[in-house]
Design a protein around this motif. Sequence first.
Motif, PDB file in Angstrom:
ATOM      1  N   CYS A  26       0.790  -1.299  -0.188  1.00 42.12           N
ATOM      2  CA  CYS A  26      -0.169   0.460  -0.064  1.00 42.12           C
ATOM      3  C   CYS A  26       0.861   1.070  -0.470  1.00 42.12           C
ATOM      4  O   CYS A  26       1.480   1.337   1.127  1.00 42.12           O
ATOM      5  N   CYS A  28      -0.576   4.683   0.178  1.00 40.20           N
ATOM      6  CA  CYS A  28      -1.179   5.406   0.576  1.00 40.20           C
ATOM      7  C   CYS A  28      -0.701   6.354   1.209  1.00 40.20           C
ATOM      8  O   CYS A  28       0.189   6.074   1.723  1.00 40.20           O
ATOM      9  N   CYS A  31       0.140   4.764   4.653  1.00 41.00           N
ATOM     10  CA  CYS A  31       1.020   4.435   5.085  1.00 41.00           C
ATOM     11  C   CYS A  31       2.671   5.479   4.641  1.00 41.00           C
ATOM     12  O   CYS A  31       4.004   4.121   5.602  1.00 41.00           O
TER      13      CYS A  31
HETATM   14 ZN   LIG Z   1      -1.981   2.378   3.151  1.00 41.66          ZN
END
Ligand SMILES: [Zn+2]
Length: 139
Positions: A26, A28, A31
Amino acid sequence: MTYTGRCNCGAVTVTIDAEPIGTRQCWCRQCQKIAAGGATHNAMFPTAAVTITGERAETSYVAASGNTLTHEFCPSCGSHVLGRSSARPQFRTIRFGMLDEGHGLRPQVAIWTDEAPEWAVIDPAMERWPQQPPPPPTS
Ligand SMILES: [Zn+2]
Ligand SMILES: [Zn+2]
């Protein structure tokens, strides 16, 4: 197979008696904060198969989806243990870093690639989602 693991200082341990429902990389922004600028690598397991010992601290935020995401981490060494979503209490998302060496898991899907830095190298063989993909099957 049984997966085992521990945080950096050993105060928190995890034992999982199941195969993951899915594994993800991930990218994002949240993260990237956790992972010091890179992606996190996570495996989703059925909550009932996950046993954790040791005290955890946690932090929660409301994601773009409207769901509340909670991250649990070791209050002593700061290692991230897992994430959980208010929308899917039946799953726990365990950080690869919590698992002992030799766990053999690889990320199957890269998600939130729209937010990855331009220098990110993402395996072209991996399935990609620019943002959040649909949840994995629950059966
Ligand atoms: Zn994430
Ligand atoms: Zn620790």
